[in-house]
Design an enzyme around this catalytic site. Structure first.
Site, PDB file in Angstrom:
ATOM      1  N   THR A   1      44.438  43.793  40.415  1.00 52.56           N
ATOM      2  CA  THR A   1      44.706  44.803  41.427  1.00 52.56           C
ATOM      3  C   THR A   1      44.381  46.169  40.844  1.00 52.56           C
ATOM      4  O   THR A   1      44.699  46.453  39.686  1.00 52.56           O
ATOM      5  CB  THR A   1      46.166  44.789  41.901  1.00 52.56           C
ATOM      6  OG1 THR A   1      46.396  45.960  42.707  1.00 52.56           O
ATOM      7  CG2 THR A   1      47.167  44.774  40.753  1.00 52.56           C
ATOM      8  N   GLY A   2      43.741  46.995  41.643  1.00 51.13           N
ATOM      9  CA  GLY A   2      43.381  48.315  41.143  1.00 51.13           C
ATOM     10  C   GLY A   2      42.173  48.836  41.869  1.00 51.13           C
ATOM     11  O   GLY A   2      41.821  48.339  42.947  1.00 51.13           O
TER      12      GLY A   2
ATOM     13  N   ARG B   1      32.892  48.665  53.275  1.00 53.60           N
ATOM     14  CA  ARG B   1      33.238  48.658  51.843  1.00 53.60           C
ATOM     15  C   ARG B   1      34.045  47.400  51.474  1.00 53.60           C
ATOM     16  O   ARG B   1      34.983  47.018  52.153  1.00 53.60           O
ATOM     17  CB  ARG B   1      34.069  49.893  51.521  1.00 53.60           C
ATOM     18  CG  ARG B   1      34.480  50.019  50.046  1.00 53.60           C
ATOM     19  CD  ARG B   1      35.854  49.454  49.784  1.00 53.60           C
ATOM     20  NE  ARG B   1      36.265  49.631  48.387  1.00 53.60           N
ATOM     21  CZ  ARG B   1      37.324  49.049  47.847  1.00 53.60           C
ATOM     22  NH1 ARG B   1      38.081  48.262  48.558  1.00 53.60           N
ATOM     23  NH2 ARG B   1      37.637  49.254  46.577  1.00 53.60           N
ATOM     24  N   VAL B   2      33.666  46.770  50.390  1.00 54.84           N
ATOM     25  CA  VAL B   2      34.404  45.618  49.870  1.00 54.84           C
ATOM     26  C   VAL B   2      34.700  45.878  48.403  1.00 54.84           C
ATOM     27  O   VAL B   2      33.839  46.361  47.670  1.00 54.84           O
ATOM     28  CB  VAL B   2      33.572  44.314  50.031  1.00 54.84           C
ATOM     29  CG1 VAL B   2      34.295  43.138  49.393  1.00 54.84           C
ATOM     30  CG2 VAL B   2      33.296  44.025  51.503  1.00 54.84           C
TER      31      VAL B   2
ATOM     32  N   ASP C   1      36.951  44.503  44.681  1.00 57.06           N
ATOM     33  CA  ASP C   1      36.845  43.397  43.727  1.00 57.06           C
ATOM     34  C   ASP C   1      37.580  42.135  44.173  1.00 57.06           C
ATOM     35  O   ASP C   1      37.272  41.034  43.702  1.00 57.06           O
ATOM     36  CB  ASP C   1      37.420  43.838  42.372  1.00 57.06           C
ATOM     37  CG  ASP C   1      38.889  44.241  42.497  1.00 57.06           C
ATOM     38  OD1 ASP C   1      39.230  45.026  43.422  1.00 57.06           O
ATOM     39  OD2 ASP C   1      39.706  43.765  41.697  1.00 57.06           O
TER      40      ASP C   1
ATOM     41  N   THR D   1      47.784  45.269  47.169  1.00 55.38           N
ATOM     42  CA  THR D   1      47.105  43.979  47.111  1.00 55.38           C
ATOM     43  C   THR D   1      48.025  42.934  46.502  1.00 55.38           C
ATOM     44  O   THR D   1      48.845  43.260  45.654  1.00 55.38           O
ATOM     45  CB  THR D   1      45.867  44.179  46.227  1.00 55.38           C
ATOM     46  OG1 THR D   1      44.948  44.995  46.929  1.00 55.38           O
ATOM     47  CG2 THR D   1      45.201  42.883  45.852  1.00 55.38           C
TER      48      THR D   1
END
Ligand code: ASP
Length: 324
Positions: A241-242, A218-219, A221, A190
Site C-alpha cells: 500500500t502506498g 489511472r491505475v 500498483d 487500500t
C-alpha cells in the site's frame, strides 16, 4: 507437529495521526481489522486454503466504508469509482487481476475469477465488469459506492491538479503530498491480506479504489502482479500500500521475494531494506505486509501509520495503527 499457519492484513498506510483520530474511530478501525483477521483465520483453522482466507479477510474490509476498497472506494476526478484488485497463489504462481471496475461489489472476487476461470491474468474496465456479471458475481449500482465523506474529499481536491493518496492528509518531511489544507479528513486505505495455510501454500491479495481525483484511467500498483501483490511458496507473499507510481517502478512485491531468493535475505531483512531504504531513497511513501513459509510476518511502513494486524496458529495476534 502441525504446520504453522497465519494471516496478516493491512488497511492502508499514510499519515495517520493520533491527534486526528477519535477513540471511537480508532475502535471502529481496530474492530474491523479484527473482524477481517478473524474471518481469514477461521478459514485457515478449519483447514481451508490460503486463497479462501485472503478472500474472506479482504471482503470484510471491502464491505466496510472505513477503507478505500469496494464500498469505501475513493472518487475519480469524474466522480466515479474505479477499483483495482489482484490475487496470487504461491503454489504455482497462478494470478488474477482486475482494474478500473465500477460495478463489482467485491473486486477481489473478480480478481480470483480471472485467475481461476479465464486464461488471462488481467482484465480491465467494462470488460472486467462484464466478465464478473456473466459469472454471477455480486454487482452493485453507483449508489452503493457513493460515500458522502469520500465525495467531500473529492470536492476539496478537485480544483487542484493533485491526486491524493486516500489515507494521507498532510505530509511533512516524508511524504508525497500535496496540499495540507485540502486533505484534512482522509484516513482510509487500500486493503490487503497474505495467508499461509496448513498445506504450506501462500496467497497474497490487494484491493483498492486507487487515489482520489485520479484521471484518465489511472491505475496504480495494486492490481499489478509483482508490484502491489506477489506470492511464491519458496519465498513469501506480499501485499503493498502506498503511492502506486513508485511501487510500480520499484516492482516492490516481487523485489522483496527476489532478494530472498537470490540474495538469501530473510523476509524481515528484505522487507525492511525495501520499505525503509530503497523506497525512501526513491521517494515512495507507503508500506507492505509479508509472510513467509515459516509464518514469519513483517509489516514495515515509512509513513506515520499503517492499519495492520496478524494472527498466527502459535496464538500470537496483534492489531495496530501507529508507529509504536
Ligand atoms: N497503492 C494504491 C494506488 O496507488 C493506493 C493505496 O495504497 O492506498 O492506487
Amino acid at each position: 507437529m502441525e504446520k504453522p499457519f497465519a494471516i496478516v492484513i493491512h488497511g492502508g498506510a499514510g499519515t495517520i495521526l493520533k491527534k486526528d483520530m477519535t477513540d471511537e474511530k480508532e475502535k471502529a478501525y481496530k474492530a474491523k481489522l479484527n473482524e477481517a483477521l478473524q474471518a481469514g483465520y477461521a478459514v485457515l483453522e478449519s483447514g481451508g486454503s490460503s486463497t479462501d482466507a485472503v478472500i474472506e479477510a479482504i471482503k470484510v474490509m471491502e464491505d466496510s466504508p472505513l477503507f478505500n476498497a469496494g464500498k469505501g472506494s475513493v472518487f475519480t476526478n469524474a466522480a466515479t469509482n474505479e477499483m483495482d484488485a489482484s490475487i496470487m497463489e504461491g503454489k504455482d504462481l497462478n494470478a488474477g487481476a482486475v482494474c478500473s471496475v465500477t460495478s463489482v461489489k467485491n473486486p477481489i472476487t473478480a480478481a480470483r475469477l480471472v485467475m481461476e476461470k479465464s486464461p488471462h491474468v488481467m482484465l480491465c474496465g467494462n470488460g472486467a465488469d462484464e466478465f464478473a456479471r456473466e459469472n454471477k458475481l455480486d454487482m452493485e449500482s453507483k449508489e452503493y459506492f457513493f460515500n458522502p465523506e469520500r465525495y467531500q474529499q473529492l470536492q476539496k481536491i478537485i480544483k487542484s491538479e493533485k491526486i491524493q493518496l486516500d489515507h494521507d492528509h498532510i505530509e511533512d518531511d516524508e511524504g508525497y503530498l500535496i496540499d495540507p489544507e485540502k486533505l484534512k479528513d482522509s484516513k482510509y486505505g487500500t486493503v490487503g491480506a497474505v495467508a499461509l495455510d496448513k498445506h504450506g501454500n501462500i496467497t497474497a491479495g490487494t484491493s483498492t479504489g486507487g487515489m482520489t481525483n485520479k484521471k484518465y484511467g489511472r491505475v496504480g500498483d495494486s492490481p499489478i502482479i509483482g508490484s502491489g501483490t506477489y506470492a511464491n511458496n519458496k519465498t513469501c507473499g506480499i501485499s503493498c500500500t502506498g503511492h502506486g507510481e513508485y511501487f510500480i517502478r520499484k516492482v516492490v512485491a516481487y523485489d522483496v521475494a527476489a532478494m530472498m531468493e537470490y540474495q538469501h535475505l530473510t523476509l524481515e531483512e528484505a522487507a525492511n531494506l525495501m520499505v525503509k531504504e530503497k523506497l525512501v531513497e526513491f521517494g515512495g511513501s507507503g508500506g507492505l505486509i509479508g509472510l513467509d513459509k515459516d509464518a514469519n510476518i513483517v509489516m514495515p511502513f515509512n509513513t506515520k501509520g499503517m492499519y495492520r494486524g496478524y494472527k498466527k496458529s502459535s496464538g500470537e495476534t496483534e492489531v495496530k495503527i501507529y508507529n509504536d
